[in-house]
Design an enzyme around this catalytic site. Structure first.
Site, PDB file in Angstrom:
ATOM      1  CB  THR A 277      -4.355   3.845  -5.966  1.00  0.00           C
ATOM      2  OG1 THR A 277      -3.546   4.149  -7.082  1.00  0.00           O
ATOM      3  CG2 THR A 277      -3.486   3.303  -4.803  1.00  0.00           C
ATOM      4  CG  PHE A 279      -5.632   4.018  -0.758  1.00  0.00           C
ATOM      5  CD1 PHE A 279      -4.308   4.802  -0.576  1.00  0.00           C
ATOM      6  CD2 PHE A 279      -6.409   4.367  -1.868  1.00  0.00           C
ATOM      7  CE1 PHE A 279      -3.943   5.738  -1.511  1.00  0.00           C
ATOM      8  CE2 PHE A 279      -5.578   5.319  -2.998  1.00  0.00           C
ATOM      9  CZ  PHE A 279      -4.522   6.045  -2.405  1.00  0.00           C
TER      10      PHE A 279
END
Ligand code: PEP
Ligand code: MN
Length: 678
Positions: A277, A279
């Site tokens: 992921t 960020f």
């Protein structure tokens, strides 16, 4: 047995030595960057890195180590050293203007969530204390930073399995915060429970919906298990801890299992083993990134709606040799079938080459906003280019001529406004409002009453406009009146009526905004937003209409010069909105025989200075209905891109500007005489 133990202890000693040596290497690496500080040399010395790798591979071979192994190990070592050097020059902490040493970080979720873990990793190098502010929703995370409650927002933006996080993209468009960093975090989902329990006993699993999507294949193997969606991974773990039911499980990270002291039942349950992921770190002020650090820039844009316009915009990246790393599209709320594009590219906004690219890109866009320039996490691996043909000296020489070329172009810009100028964009801007084109070789007629007064009145006006070929219907809802006792307009009620009539006759509408609070609602219900003459230099208002996705018609101020008008337009353009229409509506002179003096000379002058469309409003200029027609004709002859005129079904009864309102018969005559000029 004994000898195995001896061997193992020998290995342990070597491992410790390796660690020692790695630590010493790090120290030297730090000293190198301090030396580089003095010389201003770039952090990466690709030439040296690849030479180093080549010689290591050679030495490795001589002592029995294959090149693949040596390359892998040293990629890691070089990467570490590059990161250390980058962190040294990275000034995120200093620029954050935080009073004390604590960074307050807003995240969605609670401690133990992936955002929390990734934020800890990101800020580990900055040596600040961290205080987390957990919020339920992404928009509350953004608000927390906007209001000053938190210093940074730390939000997920995309995942390698489930894709972009739409809500965060939409928030980025509207906030004035800037992206100052990114963190790519490896997600390792596990199934966890309160107690050690066989998988077959699990009845219910709590999971964040994105997480469940990333583990869909594993979940399919448990068809009888109920999946309950939860706000975030750590909260689902908290839930099973509270419920203390061993038959309930949650999907979370290993670290969250550790923090909450629950048992891991199964590791690696994601569909893809490589699950990351990305960020974003977001704060109130943009940072300036040292040019020696590899940098990424994020921006959001809307292209003009002509075929091929996205390709044209993207080709600017190719032409400038800039590497586009991400392209994502999102619908524009309130503008059906229109898209906003989010782009990431490798480059620093401080770099002249990037500035030039943005200038060029702006020509193909209706909206353009830079979200931030920040150090990239991607460390580009050292390439072993044995085949490099260009000698370094030649490379340097060609880079120098490039720089000289760029300097020349930039020094040409001497005016205070840039985006509005012809130097910046030689071709006319053509603005598309529904099917109406404004600008270029098109001539458009905007007509309607000064104010929306009643449903019947605006309905009759809509019919008259449509019937006689006017392309856009005007009608004031918020009226800037000289006297506070005069009719102030019907406000939002009027906006609603105008919008209804626009829909009924399929004709775009335009109305004025007087205050910042009205903008969102007016932009939603009106096809064009007007900034009136009295507000031409209301800079706060200009900045706000610079953020919307509807065209803005900016009227020239009563006492404003052409230069001031263009600078006012620049405010709107520079805040992202590239759809600006100018309007000449008469200026105040010593002459009192007319309401104002129509400055027709401004039209050819503006056409030379700017690419923006120019509309003439003869009604407010002259203030007398019987003199509107000749001025309107003159406007067309002198090269305006259109006119805006006021009419009324019963001018004597008009609540504002009655004396200048045309009778319908006069309006029809006007339309005929304009046609004759074709
Ligand atoms: C108008 O067009 O409704 C208006 C108020 O005009 P101006 O701002 O040019 O006075
Ligand atoms: Mn008026």
């Amino acid at each position: 047995m004994k000898s195995i133990e001896r061997l193992r202890s020998g290995i342990n000693t070597i491992d410790e030595k390796i660690l020692q040596l790695l630590s010493e290497r790090r120290k030297l690496s730090k000293e190198v960057i301090q030396a580089k500080d003095l010389t201003d040399k770039p952090i990466r010395d690709k030439e040296r890195e690849s030479q180093l790798l080549r010689s290591l591979i050679k030495t490795g071979k001589e002592i029995g180590l294959d090149s693949n192994f040596v390359t892998k190990v040293f990629y890691e070592i070089i990467e570490d050293s590059v990161r250390i050097q980058q962190n040294h020059v990275l000034n995120i902490g200093k620029k954050a203007s935080v009073k004390d040493a604590t960074f307050r970080i807003a995240i969605q979720g609670i401690e133990g969530a992936y955002s929390y873990l990734a934020a800890n990793k990101f800020f580990a190098n900055h040596g600040n204390q961290l205080e987390f502010i957990g919020k339920k929703r992404f928009d509350d995370v953004i608000k927390s930073v906007e209001s000053g409650e938190a210093d940074f927002a730390f939000l997920p933006i995309e995942n390698t399995t489930s894709g972009g996080i739409n809500e965060v993209y939409d928030l980025l468009l509207h906030t004035s915060l800037s992206i100052v960093g990114e963190e790519v975090f490896q997600i390792k989902h596990c199934l966890v429970s309160y107690k050690e329990v066989p998988i077959t006993k699990i009845e219910k699993i709590y999971a964040h919906y994105q997480t469940a999507a990333q583990c869909s294949k594993f979940l399919e193997t448990l068809p009888d298990v109920v999946i309950e969606y939860y706000a975030d991974t750590a909260m689902s773990v908290q839930k099973i801890k509270e419920e203390k039911n061993p038959n309930f499980a949650a999907i979370a990270s290993e670290e969250a299992a550790d923090i909450f002291k629950v048992k891991i039942i199964r590791k690696n349950i994601a569909n893809q083993s490589e699950n990351y992921t990305r960020f974003l770190v977001i704060t109130r002020k943009p940072i300036e990134v040292d040019l020696r650090i590899p940098c990424k820039t994020s921006l959001v844009l809307a292209t003009s709606q002509e075929p091929g316009s996205l390709v044209e915009a993207l080709s600017v990246f190719k032409k400038n040799g800039v590497n586009l790393t991400k392209l994502e599209s999102r619908p524009i709320l309130g503008n059906p079938w229109e898209e906003m594009f989010y782009l990431d590219f490798l480059g620093n906004i401080k770099d002249e080459k990037v500035q030039q690219l943005l200038d060029e890109l702006g020509k193909y866009t209706r909206f353009l906003k830079v979200l931030g320039s920040y150090p990239t996490q991607e460390v580009i691996k050292t390439k072993l280019d044995f085949l490099s043909s260009e000698k370094p000296a030649e490379k340097i020489a060609s880079a120098k001529t490039e720089e000289v070329k760029r300097k020349k172009i930039i020094s040409k810009k001497s005016k205070e406004y840039k985006l509005a100028s012809r130097d910046y964009k030689p071709e006319d801007t053509i603005i598309k409002v529904k099917d109406v084109l404004i600008g270029g070789n098109n001539f458009v007629v905007i007509a309607g009453p000064c104010s929306v007064e009643s449903y019947e009145q605006i309905m009759t006006c809509g019919a008259e406009a449509k019937e006689n070929g006017a392309q856009i219907l005007r009608g004031g809802c918020f009226k800037p009146r000289t006297s506070p006792y005069s009719f102030q307009g019907l406000g939002f009620e009027g906006l609603d009526l105008l919008n209804k009539v626009g829909k009924q006759y399929d004709i775009p509408v335009i109305t004025e905004v007087l205050a910042i609070e009205q903008i969102q609602q007016v932009a939603k219900y009106s096809d064009i937003v007007q900034i009136g003459a009295r507000n031409m230099q209301n800079f706060a208002l200009l900045k706000e209409v610079g953020k919307i996705h509807k065209p803005v018609m900016l009227k020239r101020g009563l006492m404003a010069s052409i230069d001031e008008l263009l600078n006012a337009a620049e405010y709107i353009l520079s805040y992202g909105n590239r759809q600006v229409i100018l309007c000449e509506r008469g200026i105040r002179t010593f002459e009192t025989a007319t309401r104002n003096t129509l400055d027709l000379s401004a039209i050819p002058v503006l056409k030379e200075l700017t690419h923006l469309p120019i509309i003439v409003d003869p009604s407010h200029a002259i203030g007398q209905r019987d003199k509107v027609i000749p001025l309107a004709k003159a406007a067309k002859v002198v090269g305006a891109h259109g006119i805006m005129v006021e009419f009324h079904p019963e001018p004597e009864k008009a609540l504002s500007d009655g004396p200048q309102a045309l009778y319908f018969s006069q309006f029809e005559e006007l339309m005929q005489s304009l046609r004759k000029l074709d």
